[in-house]
Design a protein around this motif. Structure first.
Motif, PDB file in Angstrom:
ATOM      1  N   LEU A 108       0.824  -1.210   0.000  1.00 33.43           N
ATOM      2  CA  LEU A 108       0.000   0.000   0.000  1.00 33.43           C
ATOM      3  C   LEU A 108       0.858   1.259   0.000  1.00 33.43           C
ATOM      4  O   LEU A 108       1.984   1.252   0.499  1.00 33.43           O
ATOM      5  CB  LEU A 108      -0.903   0.015   1.245  1.00 33.43           C
ATOM      6  N   ASP A 109       0.290   2.343  -0.521  1.00 33.63           N
ATOM      7  CA  ASP A 109       1.002   3.612  -0.429  1.00 33.63           C
ATOM      8  C   ASP A 109       0.948   4.079   1.035  1.00 33.63           C
ATOM      9  O   ASP A 109       0.078   3.659   1.796  1.00 33.63           O
ATOM     10  CB  ASP A 109       0.393   4.648  -1.382  1.00 33.63           C
ATOM     11  N   PRO A 110       1.884   4.925   1.457  1.00 33.58           N
ATOM     12  CA  PRO A 110       1.987   5.312   2.871  1.00 33.58           C
ATOM     13  C   PRO A 110       0.712   5.925   3.459  1.00 33.58           C
ATOM     14  O   PRO A 110       0.356   5.621   4.606  1.00 33.58           O
ATOM     15  CB  PRO A 110       3.134   6.325   2.885  1.00 33.58           C
ATOM     16  N   ASP A 111       0.015   6.775   2.708  1.00 33.77           N
ATOM     17  CA  ASP A 111      -1.200   7.404   3.240  1.00 33.77           C
ATOM     18  C   ASP A 111      -2.309   6.377   3.489  1.00 33.77           C
ATOM     19  O   ASP A 111      -2.995   6.414   4.511  1.00 33.77           O
ATOM     20  CB  ASP A 111      -1.711   8.494   2.292  1.00 33.77           C
ATOM     21  N   THR A 112      -2.491   5.458   2.557  1.00 32.07           N
ATOM     22  CA  THR A 112      -3.512   4.428   2.706  1.00 32.07           C
ATOM     23  C   THR A 112      -3.166   3.508   3.868  1.00 32.07           C
ATOM     24  O   THR A 112      -4.031   3.158   4.675  1.00 32.07           O
ATOM     25  CB  THR A 112      -3.642   3.603   1.411  1.00 32.07           C
ATOM     26  N   ARG A 115      -3.887   5.347   7.139  1.00 28.68           N
ATOM     27  CA  ARG A 115      -5.332   5.448   7.375  1.00 28.68           C
ATOM     28  C   ARG A 115      -5.913   4.109   7.838  1.00 28.68           C
ATOM     29  O   ARG A 115      -6.669   4.048   8.798  1.00 28.68           O
ATOM     30  CB  ARG A 115      -6.035   5.931   6.099  1.00 28.68           C
ATOM     31  N   ARG A 116      -5.531   3.044   7.178  1.00 26.99           N
ATOM     32  CA  ARG A 116      -6.053   1.725   7.543  1.00 26.99           C
ATOM     33  C   ARG A 116      -5.573   1.279   8.928  1.00 26.99           C
ATOM     34  O   ARG A 116      -6.332   0.726   9.711  1.00 26.99           O
ATOM     35  CB  ARG A 116      -5.656   0.681   6.498  1.00 26.99           C
ATOM     36  N   LEU A 117      -4.317   1.534   9.203  1.00 30.83           N
ATOM     37  CA  LEU A 117      -3.761   1.110  10.486  1.00 30.83           C
ATOM     38  C   LEU A 117      -4.358   1.904  11.644  1.00 30.83           C
ATOM     39  O   LEU A 117      -4.694   1.335  12.685  1.00 30.83           O
ATOM     40  CB  LEU A 117      -2.236   1.235  10.458  1.00 30.83           C
ATOM     41  N   VAL A 118      -4.544   3.198  11.460  1.00 34.30           N
ATOM     42  CA  VAL A 118      -5.186   4.015  12.497  1.00 34.30           C
ATOM     43  C   VAL A 118      -6.625   3.538  12.706  1.00 34.30           C
ATOM     44  O   VAL A 118      -7.097   3.439  13.842  1.00 34.30           O
ATOM     45  CB  VAL A 118      -5.142   5.524  12.134  1.00 34.30           C
ATOM     46  N   GLY A 119      -7.316   3.197  11.638  1.00 34.00           N
ATOM     47  CA  GLY A 119      -8.677   2.679  11.753  1.00 34.00           C
ATOM     48  C   GLY A 119      -8.730   1.371  12.523  1.00 34.00           C
ATOM     49  O   GLY A 119      -9.599   1.173  13.382  1.00 34.00           O
ATOM     50  N   GLN A 120      -7.799   0.479  12.247  1.00 29.07           N
ATOM     51  CA  GLN A 120      -7.760  -0.799  12.960  1.00 29.07           C
ATOM     52  C   GLN A 120      -7.495  -0.589  14.449  1.00 29.07           C
ATOM     53  O   GLN A 120      -8.112  -1.227  15.301  1.00 29.07           O
ATOM     54  CB  GLN A 120      -6.695  -1.717  12.367  1.00 29.07           C
ATOM     55  N   LEU A 121      -6.574   0.301  14.760  1.00 26.10           N
ATOM     56  CA  LEU A 121      -6.261   0.589  16.160  1.00 26.10           C
ATOM     57  C   LEU A 121      -7.450   1.238  16.867  1.00 26.10           C
ATOM     58  O   LEU A 121      -7.746   0.917  18.018  1.00 26.10           O
ATOM     59  CB  LEU A 121      -5.024   1.487  16.261  1.00 26.10           C
ATOM     60  N   ALA A 138       5.072   2.429  13.702  1.00 31.59           N
ATOM     61  CA  ALA A 138       5.159   1.087  13.118  1.00 31.59           C
ATOM     62  C   ALA A 138       5.411   1.148  11.614  1.00 31.59           C
ATOM     63  O   ALA A 138       6.204   0.358  11.085  1.00 31.59           O
ATOM     64  CB  ALA A 138       3.878   0.314  13.406  1.00 31.59           C
ATOM     65  N   LEU A 139       4.759   2.070  10.938  1.00 25.44           N
ATOM     66  CA  LEU A 139       4.958   2.191   9.493  1.00 25.44           C
ATOM     67  C   LEU A 139       6.358   2.712   9.172  1.00 25.44           C
ATOM     68  O   LEU A 139       6.975   2.287   8.191  1.00 25.44           O
ATOM     69  CB  LEU A 139       3.879   3.084   8.882  1.00 25.44           C
ATOM     70  N   ARG A 140       6.857   3.605  10.003  1.00 24.17           N
ATOM     71  CA  ARG A 140       8.220   4.114   9.819  1.00 24.17           C
ATOM     72  C   ARG A 140       9.213   2.956   9.988  1.00 24.17           C
ATOM     73  O   ARG A 140      10.148   2.809   9.213  1.00 24.17           O
ATOM     74  CB  ARG A 140       8.495   5.238  10.806  1.00 24.17           C
ATOM     75  N   SER A 143       9.561   0.781   7.146  1.00 28.45           N
ATOM     76  CA  SER A 143      10.210   1.531   6.056  1.00 28.45           C
ATOM     77  C   SER A 143       9.249   2.128   5.045  1.00 28.45           C
ATOM     78  O   SER A 143       9.580   2.281   3.885  1.00 28.45           O
ATOM     79  CB  SER A 143      11.267   0.675   5.350  1.00 28.45           C
ATOM     80  N   PHE A 144       8.048   2.495   5.475  1.00 24.74           N
ATOM     81  CA  PHE A 144       7.145   3.231   4.595  1.00 24.74           C
ATOM     82  C   PHE A 144       7.657   4.658   4.477  1.00 24.74           C
ATOM     83  O   PHE A 144       8.156   5.227   5.433  1.00 24.74           O
ATOM     84  CB  PHE A 144       5.727   3.268   5.161  1.00 24.74           C
ATOM     85  N   GLY A 145       7.500   5.224   3.314  1.00 25.35           N
ATOM     86  CA  GLY A 145       7.842   6.627   3.126  1.00 25.35           C
ATOM     87  C   GLY A 145       9.297   6.854   2.787  1.00 25.35           C
ATOM     88  O   GLY A 145       9.693   7.938   2.432  1.00 25.35           O
TER      89      GLY A 145
END
Length: 157
Positions: A108-112, A115-121, A138-140, A143-145
């Motif tokens: 997935l792209d970083p923004d998606t 958004r999905r991970l924040v929603g799950q949390l 976690a995304l950092r 290695s996202f971005g």
């Protein structure tokens, strides 16, 4: 007794079961009192078990735990006491959950992904600030971005 053999019930749930059987309120109170005295019904113990289970097996935050206990008819003061026993590590639990989910979001792209991970949390009961902080971290880590070519350059002499 059959219902209690299947799963633990709160006092409130037990009252509903006994009403469904057709007992009058005086008999219900007598049965509830007897079951409490014998240790068959104990909202405090049930709340402790549900909190432990929610944290260890489901990775739930305080909001979700509180909601689940209230849905079982456990009184607010018992809920608060059970949650007070919980260590104040929502940040750590949220980050642990987010790390596990972030690994599966590589396509997935970083923004998606954020958004999905924040929603799950959030659905797990973590408040917005905790969810955002854990998701970004976690995304950092996943290695996202950043550049993700997988190529490593090594100094050679």
């Amino acid at each position: 007794m059959r219902k209690l053999r299947a799963r633990s019930l709160s006092i409130s749930e037990s009252r509903q079961v006994l009403r469904g059987v057709g007992l009058d309120s005086g008999m219900i109170d007598d049965v509830i009192e007897d079951f409490c005295r014998r240790g068959y019904l104990d909202d405090s113990a049930l709340a402790g078990v549900l909190v432990t289970s929610g944290v260890e097996r489901k990775g739930q935050g305080r909001v979700a735990l509180s909601r689940a206990l209230a849905q079982r008819g456990i009184p607010r003061d018992v809920i608060d006491a059970a949650l007070d026993e919980l260590p104040d590590d929502d940040d750590e639990r949220a980050l642990e959950f987010a790390r596990g989910k972030a690994r599966s979001m590589g396509r997935l792209d970083p923004d998606t992904a954020l958004r999905r991970l924040v929603g799950q949390l959030s659905r797990r009961g973590y408040n917005g600030a905790v969810a955002m902080k854990a998701a970004k971290s976690a995304l950092r880590e996943a290695s996202f971005g950043g550049p993700t070519s997988g190529v490593r350059f090594v100094d050679s002499d």
